[in-house]
Write an enzyme that holds these catalytic residues in place. Structure first.
Site, PDB file in Angstrom:
ATOM      1  CD  GLU A 139      -2.283  -4.684  14.534  1.00 27.81           C
ATOM      2  OE1 GLU A 139      -2.173  -4.212  13.383  1.00 27.81           O
ATOM      3  OE2 GLU A 139      -3.257  -4.475  15.261  1.00 27.81           O
ATOM      4  NE  ARG A 166      -2.565  -2.480   3.077  1.00 22.31           N
ATOM      5  CZ  ARG A 166      -2.776  -2.666   4.379  1.00 22.31           C
ATOM      6  NH1 ARG A 166      -3.214  -1.679   5.124  1.00 22.31           N
ATOM      7  NH2 ARG A 166      -2.554  -3.837   4.918  1.00 22.31           N
TER       8      ARG A 166
HETATM    9  O1  LIG Z   1       3.376  -1.225  11.890  1.00 17.95           O
HETATM   10  P1  LIG Z   1       3.191  -2.672  11.576  1.00 17.95           P
HETATM   11  O2  LIG Z   1       2.629  -3.456  12.733  1.00 17.95           O
HETATM   12  O3  LIG Z   1       4.422  -3.301  11.022  1.00 17.95           O
HETATM   13  O4  LIG Z   1       2.055  -2.794  10.457  1.00 17.95           O
HETATM   14  C1  LIG Z   1       1.942  -1.898   9.379  1.00 17.95           C
HETATM   15  C2  LIG Z   1       2.058  -2.612   8.044  1.00 17.95           C
HETATM   16  O5  LIG Z   1       0.984  -3.557   7.881  1.00 17.95           O
HETATM   17  C3  LIG Z   1       0.345  -3.323   6.628  1.00 17.95           C
HETATM   18  O6  LIG Z   1       0.924  -4.020   5.590  1.00 17.95           O
HETATM   19  P2  LIG Z   1       0.795  -5.578   5.365  1.00 17.95           P
HETATM   20  O7  LIG Z   1       2.012  -6.256   5.919  1.00 17.95           O
HETATM   21  O8  LIG Z   1      -0.526  -6.041   5.850  1.00 17.95           O
HETATM   22  O9  LIG Z   1       0.957  -5.708   3.795  1.00 17.95           O
HETATM   23  P3  LIG Z   1       0.179  -5.146   2.504  1.00 17.95           P
HETATM   24  O10 LIG Z   1       0.534  -3.676   2.364  1.00 17.95           O
HETATM   25  O11 LIG Z   1       0.787  -5.966   1.431  1.00 17.95           O
HETATM   26  O12 LIG Z   1      -1.293  -5.366   2.686  1.00 17.95           O
HETATM   27  C4  LIG Z   1       0.535  -1.841   6.408  1.00 17.95           C
HETATM   28  O13 LIG Z   1       0.369  -1.490   5.034  1.00 17.95           O
HETATM   29  C5  LIG Z   1       1.931  -1.609   6.905  1.00 17.95           C
HETATM   30  O14 LIG Z   1       2.915  -1.888   5.910  1.00 17.95           O
HETATM   31  N1  LIG Z   2      -5.196  -2.441  12.002  1.00 22.17           N
HETATM   32  C1  LIG Z   2      -4.682  -2.428  10.764  1.00 22.17           C
HETATM   33  N2  LIG Z   2      -5.424  -2.056   9.714  1.00 22.17           N
HETATM   34  C2  LIG Z   2      -4.908  -2.060   8.456  1.00 22.17           C
HETATM   35  N3  LIG Z   2      -3.671  -2.416   8.171  1.00 22.17           N
HETATM   36  C3  LIG Z   2      -2.879  -2.796   9.190  1.00 22.17           C
HETATM   37  N4  LIG Z   2      -1.588  -3.170   9.240  1.00 22.17           N
HETATM   38  C4  LIG Z   2      -1.283  -3.453  10.510  1.00 22.17           C
HETATM   39  N5  LIG Z   2      -2.336  -3.243  11.325  1.00 22.17           N
HETATM   40  C5  LIG Z   2      -3.355  -2.821  10.522  1.00 22.17           C
END
Ligand SMILES: O=P(O)(O)OC[C@H]1O[C@H](OP(=O)(O)OP(=O)(O)O)[C@H](O)[C@@H]1O
Ligand SMILES: Nc1ncnc2[nH]cnc12
Length: 175
Positions: free
Chosen positions: A95, A58
């Site tokens: 998480e 994202r």
């Molecule tokens: O601060 P944190 O606990 O590390 O979480 C934040 C990360 O989690 C989500 O990505 P995700 O790993 O879900 O991947 P995506 O962007 O491919 O959906 C979000 O876009 C951040 O990159």
């Molecule tokens: N609560 C949340 N919502 C969307 N993206 C996430 N990435 C990590 N935590 C998230």
């Protein structure tokens, strides 16, 4: 812009009890997307950012637009197995599981002014991995910018403790 009202909340996703903050609804709104890019870039307009480092996936959407707006190049920080050239990697806990980020070893030059970008910071594990990779490349991290901060999860605090300036457009407390 009332960004909060543009972000969809999914209360129990993915069945692990977390409140998922879905930015696709904000991104699909042309005015909200343009305003978010402007607001995220404004503090950095005169800071000679030469590269925006966007986090897979994202962070690519925001980071690409921000790089163009700031007159900077774009550096992808990617999930494993995606980058074609030689990489450095950093693992981190999420998480909801664990993952790793990779960066091309020639992705930044020593002393380059880099802005780290993602849609959301929660525990900060992902962004911290990004900081470690950029520092491996001896980049100078101008700041880390996020659309959303979940301050209860402590990620922004962790980044600040690492000496990185953090900005976000929206905070959600209580996750
Ligand atoms: O601060 P944190 O606990 O590390 O979480 C934040 C990360 O989690 C989500 O990505 P995700 O790993 O879900 O991947 P995506 O962007 O491919 O959906 C979000 O876009 C951040 O990159
Ligand atoms: N609560 C949340 N919502 C969307 N993206 C996430 N990435 C990590 N935590 C998230």
């Amino acid at each position: 812009m009332d960004y909060k009202s543009k972000i969809r909340t999914i209360p129990d996703y993915p069945a692990k009890g977390i409140m998922f903050r879905d930015v696709t609804t904000l991104m699909s709104d042309s005015e909200a997307l343009a305003a978010a890019i402007e607001d995220l870039c404004r503090p950095f307009e005169r800071m000679n950012v030469s590269k925006v480092a966007g986090i897979d996936a994202r962070g690519f959407i925001l980071g690409g637009a921000m790089a163009v707006r700031l007159g900077a190049g774009f550096l992808p920080l990617r999930k494993p197995g995606k980058l074609p050239y030689e990489t450095w990697s950093e693992s981190y806990a999420l998480e909801y599981g664990s993952d790793a980020l990779h960066m091309h070893t020639d992705g930044v030059e020593e002393g380059e002014q880099v802005l780290l970008v993602d849609d959301l910071i929660a525990t900060g594990g992902t962004a911290e991995a990004g900081v470690k990779l950029l520092r491996k490349g001896k980049a100078d991290i101008v700041a880390a910018a996020f659309l959303i901060d979940l301050p209860d999860l402590g990620g922004a605090r962790t980044l600040r403790e690492l000496g990185v300036e953090v900005m976000s457009l929206v905070t959600f407390t209580g996750h």
